[in-house]
Write an enzyme that holds these catalytic residues in place. Structure first.
Site, PDB file in Angstrom:
ATOM      1  N   ASN A 260       0.723  -1.136   0.272  1.00  0.00           N
ATOM      2  CA  ASN A 260      -0.103   0.213  -0.405  1.00  0.00           C
ATOM      3  C   ASN A 260       0.844   1.473  -0.032  1.00  0.00           C
ATOM      4  O   ASN A 260       2.405   0.742   0.068  1.00  0.00           O
ATOM      5  CB  ASN A 260      -0.824  -0.223   0.938  1.00  0.00           C
ATOM      6  CG  ASN A 260       0.308   0.103   2.472  1.00  0.00           C
ATOM      7  OD1 ASN A 260       0.101   1.338   2.707  1.00  0.00           O
ATOM      8  ND2 ASN A 260       0.147  -0.501   3.327  1.00  0.00           N
TER       9      ASN A 260
ATOM     10  N   ASP B  81      -3.920  -6.856   5.271  1.00  0.00           N
ATOM     11  CA  ASP B  81      -4.330  -7.458   5.850  1.00  0.00           C
ATOM     12  C   ASP B  81      -4.398  -8.666   5.169  1.00  0.00           C
ATOM     13  O   ASP B  81      -4.851 -10.266   6.108  1.00  0.00           O
ATOM     14  CB  ASP B  81      -5.987  -6.241   5.226  1.00  0.00           C
ATOM     15  CG  ASP B  81      -6.053  -5.362   6.577  1.00  0.00           C
ATOM     16  OD1 ASP B  81      -5.478  -5.776   7.341  1.00  0.00           O
ATOM     17  OD2 ASP B  81      -6.893  -4.578   5.894  1.00  0.00           O
TER      18      ASP B  81
ATOM     19  N   LYS C 160      10.737 -16.506  -9.939  1.00  0.00           N
ATOM     20  CA  LYS C 160       9.707 -15.441 -10.667  1.00  0.00           C
ATOM     21  C   LYS C 160       8.605 -16.635 -11.592  1.00  0.00           C
ATOM     22  O   LYS C 160       8.766 -16.932 -12.129  1.00  0.00           O
ATOM     23  CB  LYS C 160      10.465 -14.702 -12.048  1.00  0.00           C
ATOM     24  CG  LYS C 160       9.902 -13.309 -12.471  1.00  0.00           C
ATOM     25  CD  LYS C 160      10.743 -12.806 -13.335  1.00  0.00           C
ATOM     26  CE  LYS C 160       9.753 -11.939 -14.421  1.00  0.00           C
ATOM     27  NZ  LYS C 160      11.024 -11.076 -15.372  1.00  0.00           N
TER      28      LYS C 160
ATOM     29  N   LYS D 236     -13.415  -0.286  15.975  1.00  0.00           N
ATOM     30  CA  LYS D 236     -12.059  -0.479  16.025  1.00  0.00           C
ATOM     31  C   LYS D 236     -11.418  -0.531  17.425  1.00  0.00           C
ATOM     32  O   LYS D 236     -10.707  -1.423  18.175  1.00  0.00           O
ATOM     33  CB  LYS D 236     -11.069   0.030  14.921  1.00  0.00           C
ATOM     34  CG  LYS D 236     -10.753  -0.409  13.088  1.00  0.00           C
ATOM     35  CD  LYS D 236     -10.703  -0.131  12.503  1.00  0.00           C
ATOM     36  CE  LYS D 236     -10.489  -0.231  11.364  1.00  0.00           C
ATOM     37  NZ  LYS D 236     -10.724   0.245  10.432  1.00  0.00           N
TER      38      LYS D 236
END
Ligand code: PMT
Length: 405
Positions: free
Chosen positions: A212, A281, A291, A339
């Site tokens: 991310n 996550d 690869k 949360k």
């Protein structure tokens, strides 16, 4: 909003030679108005833009502008003033002055004084937008940040040279506000902080991964701020391009599993854990050793869930204070409070992500703090370093006393 006052503090205002030097007169006036005692150091080029007499008259003190004069008092002024200083503002900070500070060059009153001072320093760059964007200036600013200097990002707009872009010296009231937050106390001495930052990366094969856009800036800002306030800080970070913060033990990891292991190792001894990392996550079911060759026109990747580190910490919590972040694109309050309870944490920093000035990668952030008593507090957009200091204020005021009852 800031609780740190500049009243009765000894402040040094360093002025280097840019067109924005005229704004330093107003900065001086605001500091004096707030009750500070201010002394001014000018570079030689600054004196082409504003006369030293203006600063002398307003501050009621001599301006330090020559290293070598007949005046014996002046010859050790750089040491005396450095020892007495509670804080330093350099505004405007030119590319030349920034370069000298980054490299320890001492060839005029300001740069010589800067080598001797240990008080917090706020550097306010101001220059042409191309100069500001240059690799050399950005590299020097990174060096100053990792040396513990506060750097106030310049504003964007029309510049004196006729171009438009980042490079404008922010308004004097913004500079004084920001500086006030830099004068942080040593109120976290004796506390052990574990801070996580950055992304994790989950390999698909040796050349591909899931991740991310977290840059690590928010978590590093918390680590740096806690260290500035005397805490013993362990920073556990995923891959970032940021230098290790000064006075912080930095542990670099790659995957969520590695981050979990490093955090659990530190947990028992920790007083406070701040989880600003954007942990992946999910990870690929399998990570190929070699690869994967391009062949099929489609490739369905099977993922499995990573363990929720914060939730596991919440389950094992004894004396530790746990602060989580919640990065959301909508329904901030609902998601953040959920949360807070589900992960058994003491405070959540709700972070709206998705705009250029908040969340991932930006230097500024817009956050809301959610507390276990059902209250919350929204902060205006500000630099991540300022967010970090206010977060620490709230941990001290609202969370640590409850945890140690
Ligand atoms: O790094 P920057 O570019 O400066 O960006 C800052 C930031 C946007 C990454 C930061 O401000 C932020 O919001 N961090 C939390 C991002 C996130 O993962 O949020 P979340 O809502 O998915 O997770 C909630 C909390 O659980 C977080 O404290 C997270 O660290 C933790 N978590 C999440 C998943 C997981 N497997 N383990 C965890 O511990």
């Amino acid at each position: 909003m800031m609780k740190y006052s500049i009243k009765d503090r000894n402040i040094i205002l360093g002025v280097s030679g840019g067109i924005a030097a005229y704004k330093s007169v107003e900065i001086l006036r605001l500091l004096i108005q707030a009750g500070a005692s201010v002394r001014v150091i000018m570079t030689q080029s600054a004196q082409w833009f504003v006369g030293p007499l203006t600063f002398e008259a307003l501050s009621g003190q001599p301006v330090f502008k020559d290293m070598f004069t007949e005046d014996h008092e002046a010859s050790i002024r750089h040491i005396d003033w450095a020892q007495a200083a509670d804080g330093v503002i350099i505004a405007p900070a030119t590319a030349n002055t920034i370069g000298k500070l980054a490299h320890g060059i001492a060839d005029d009153p300001l740069s010589t004084f800067m080598l001797a001072v240990s008080a917090p320093v706020l550097v306010c760059p101001s220059m042409n937008n191309q100069m500001y964007a240059s690799k050399a200036v950005q590299r020097n600013l990174d060096t100053l940040r990792s040396d513990g200097y506060f750097v106030l990002e310049p504003g964007s707009g029309e510049l004196a040279c006729g171009t438009t872009g980042p490079g404008r010296l922010p308004e004097p009231n913004i500079i004084v506000d920001r500086f006030t937050s830099c004068l942080a106390p040593n109120d976290l001495a004796g506390k052990k902080f574990v801070v996580t930052a950055g992304p994790t990366i989950e390999p698909i094969d040796p050349v591909r991964f899931i991740s991310n856009p977290s840059s690590g800036k928010m978590g590093y800002a918390v680590a740096r701020a806690a260290a500035q306030r005397g805490a013993n800080v362990i920073l556990i970070t995923g891959p970032t391009h940021l230098p290790d913060p000064t006075n912080v033990t930095t542990i670099r990891v790659r995957t969520a599993d590695e981050m979990a292991e490093a955090v659990f190792q530190q947990y028992e001894q920790a007083d406070v854990v701040v989880k600003a990392a954007a942990v992946s996550d999910y990870r690929p079911q399998e990570s190929a050793v070699h690869k994967t060759k391009k062949g099929k026109s489609e490739w369905a990747l099977s993922l499995k869930q990573n363990q929720d580190i914060l939730k596991a910490l919440g389950r094992q919590k004894v004396h530790q204070v746990l602060v989580g972040f919640a990065a959301e694109t909508r329904d901030l309050e609902q998601n953040a409070t959920q949360k807070l309870t589900e992960k058994n944490v003491d405070m959540i920093v709700g972070n709206l992500v998705g705009s250029a000035a908040s969340g991932f990668e930006s230097d500024t952030n817009t956050v809301t703090f959610f507390y276990t008593d059902g209250t919350h507090e929204s902060l205006p957009s500000m630099e991540k370093q300022a967010v970090a200091h206010i977060l620490l204020d709230r941990i001290i005021e609202k969370v640590l006393p409850v945890a140690t009852d």
